[in-house]
Design an enzyme around this catalytic site. Structure first.
Site, PDB file in Angstrom:
ATOM      1  NE  ARG A  65      -4.620  -1.288  15.117  1.00 30.95           N
ATOM      2  CZ  ARG A  65      -5.510  -1.384  14.302  1.00 30.95           C
ATOM      3  NH1 ARG A  65      -6.775  -1.045  14.283  1.00 30.95           N
ATOM      4  NH2 ARG A  65      -5.293  -2.250  13.349  1.00 30.95           N
ATOM      5  NE  ARG A 113      -3.237  -0.452   2.876  1.00 32.87           N
ATOM      6  CZ  ARG A 113      -4.303  -1.068   2.641  1.00 32.87           C
ATOM      7  NH1 ARG A 113      -5.194  -0.501   1.786  1.00 32.87           N
ATOM      8  NH2 ARG A 113      -4.799  -2.296   3.202  1.00 32.87           N
ATOM      9  CG  HIS A 130      -0.060  -0.519  11.515  1.00 35.17           C
ATOM     10  ND1 HIS A 130       1.011  -1.009  10.697  1.00 35.17           N
ATOM     11  CD2 HIS A 130      -1.190  -1.113  11.162  1.00 35.17           C
ATOM     12  CE1 HIS A 130       0.727  -1.519   9.513  1.00 35.17           C
ATOM     13  NE2 HIS A 130      -0.835  -1.905   9.852  1.00 35.17           N
ATOM     14  CE1 TYR A 160      -3.446   4.204  10.073  1.00 39.29           C
ATOM     15  CE2 TYR A 160      -2.488   2.451   9.146  1.00 39.29           C
ATOM     16  CZ  TYR A 160      -3.508   3.508   9.247  1.00 39.29           C
ATOM     17  OH  TYR A 160      -4.446   3.196   8.504  1.00 39.29           O
ATOM     18  NE  ARG A 200      -9.910  -4.599   4.214  1.00 39.47           N
ATOM     19  CZ  ARG A 200      -9.997  -5.027   5.509  1.00 39.47           C
ATOM     20  NH1 ARG A 200     -11.300  -5.540   5.713  1.00 39.47           N
ATOM     21  NH2 ARG A 200      -9.349  -4.673   6.448  1.00 39.47           N
ATOM     22  CG  HIS A 222       0.275  -7.902   5.118  1.00 44.07           C
ATOM     23  ND1 HIS A 222       0.626  -7.662   6.231  1.00 44.07           N
ATOM     24  CD2 HIS A 222      -0.610  -6.791   4.558  1.00 44.07           C
ATOM     25  CE1 HIS A 222       0.096  -6.955   6.779  1.00 44.07           C
ATOM     26  NE2 HIS A 222      -0.670  -6.279   6.039  1.00 44.07           N
TER      27      HIS A 222
END
Length: 407
Positions: free
Chosen positions: A264, A74, A292, A167, A104, A134
């Site tokens: 979290r 991302r 994160h 984050y 996503r 990822h």
């Protein structure tokens, strides 16, 4: 919009990430990594632009860099990394990028980034069939004065300048030889489809190695636990959902191992259940930044182990994604991770604690304690100010010695 209400007394003060004390003022980032050893990055307390973006920028321009490879899950229009990769390709370097098309909410954006990079001559691949990529890795091959050396960034967060300000994430810059060799195997697999032995001895890589290794380390903590030397497991992550990991942690708790979980979001494990999880504490940190980062800690009978990486303990991450978790072995960096865990576990102002019935209760500070994130901001600023003062003293001393030598 609530954020637009004219009540400055209710707003957090502006936050400006500090430069990393190991990199500020250093003319060449590769020399810094090679000479100082692995460097831990803490975002957003330390700047993403002057660390991670700088790493890719210098790689794109350094005449000694031969290749850059990375995974891209991302990113954003405000992030300069894609442009630096294009610059590297135009400068004649071998550039390969693994783009995840099924990230996503970013599917269409990633297709556009991929087309743009391909147009510049970058070798773009889309990962392994059936697995979502990822992991957060940048890998650089450089011709150093004494031969080829591999440099890398391995992180917990995306290569996204926007979320790097919002984050909390961790990363490590390293030229560790063994890590570099294993990343070579990983990228051969991701970019060519080559299936080598992939005998990873240091990196914990999903879907093949990470989950079995975590289960093995939990069982090892049980076996080494004694009343004189009690075991300790501490995980910090976004979610704990995987059934096998959860069961293993319950077994460890029943054996007497103390377990601290900073989660979290979703947490499948319930703390404080008689005969099952009295030794477990589960908390969630709520503050101005979204938590994160992922940290895995095992006391291991005194031979402590720390790991950071891209994976949560969710079935999808452990079994259906390519994830990279790296050991953090340098004592100085382990101490920094210990500081983060200690600050968050001891805080009262930012903490919501899970009860045995699954409810969360907000803890109430007894004094004017800062929130956990505010404390980490203060610590980052102090590290930078301390390094700046130290460097100034060194410059003054060096100048004084030079003057004496000319007298």
């Amino acid at each position: 919009q609530i954020a637009g209400i004219a009540r400055p007394d209710l707003l957090d003060p502006p936050h400006h990430p500090s430069d990393h004390p190991k990199l500020a003022g250093v003319p060449n980032i590769f020399h810094a990594i090679r000479e100082q050893g692995s460097i831990l990055l803490q975002h957003p307390y330390e700047s993403f632009v002057t660390t991670v973006e700088r790493f890719v920028k210098e790689a794109s321009r350094d005449p000694h860099v031969q290749a850059i490879k990375m995974t891209l899950y991302r990113t954003s229009a405000g992030t300069k990394i894609v442009q630096y990769l294009i610059d590297a390709a135009l400068n004649g370097k071998q550039v390969a990028v693994v783009v995840e098309l099924k990230a996503r909410f970013d599917e269409s954006a990633n297709i556009k980034w991929a087309h743009r990079m391909e147009s510049a001559g970058i070798h773009v691949t889309y990962g392994v069939v059936g697995l979502k990529t990822h992991s957060k890795v940048v890998y650089v091959v450089r011709q150093d004065y004494n031969g080829l050396r591999r440099y890398a960034h391995i992180g917990t967060g995306n290569y996204h300048a926007g979320t790097a300000r919002l984050y909390t994430d961790l990363g490590i810059l390293t030229s560790d030889k063994k890590i570099g060799e294993e990343l070579t195997e990983l990228f051969n697999y991701l970019t060519t489809g080559l299936v080598p032995k992939r005998n990873y001895q240091n990196l914990l890589i999903a879907p093949n190695k990470l989950k079995p290794k975590l289960l093995e380390k939990i069982e090892r903590e049980i076996s080494k636990h004694t009343t004189k030397s009690p075991g300790l497991i501490q995980f910090k992550m976004n979610a704990l959902e995987d059934m096998d990991i959860t069961k293993a942690l319950y077994r460890a708790a029943q054996a007497g191992v103390k377990i601290d979980l900073i989660i979290r979001d979703t947490c499948r494990l319930r703390p404080g259940i008689a005969g099952l999880s009295e030794n477990v504490r589960v908390i969630s940190i709520v503050g101005r930044f979204l938590e994160h980062s992922r940290i895995f800690y095992f006391q291991n009978g005194g031979e402590e182990e720390y790991f950071i990486g891209s994976a949560d303990c969710m079935k999808r991450n452990l079994e259906s994604r390519v994830e990279v978790v790296t050991p953090v072995q340098k004592p100085e960096l382990q101490a920094a991770l210990r500081q983060i865990l200690t600050v968050q576990l001891s805080n009262q102002r930012s903490v919501w604690e899970m009860q045995a019935d699954g409810r969360y209760i907000q803890l109430q500070p007894k004094d004017k304690q800062l929130g956990a994130q505010e404390t980490l901001i203060k610590l980052a600023n102090h590290r930078f100010a301390e390094a700046k003062t130290s460097n100034s003293h060194k410059k003054i001393k060096k100048k004084s010695e030079a003057n004496r030598n000319t007298d």
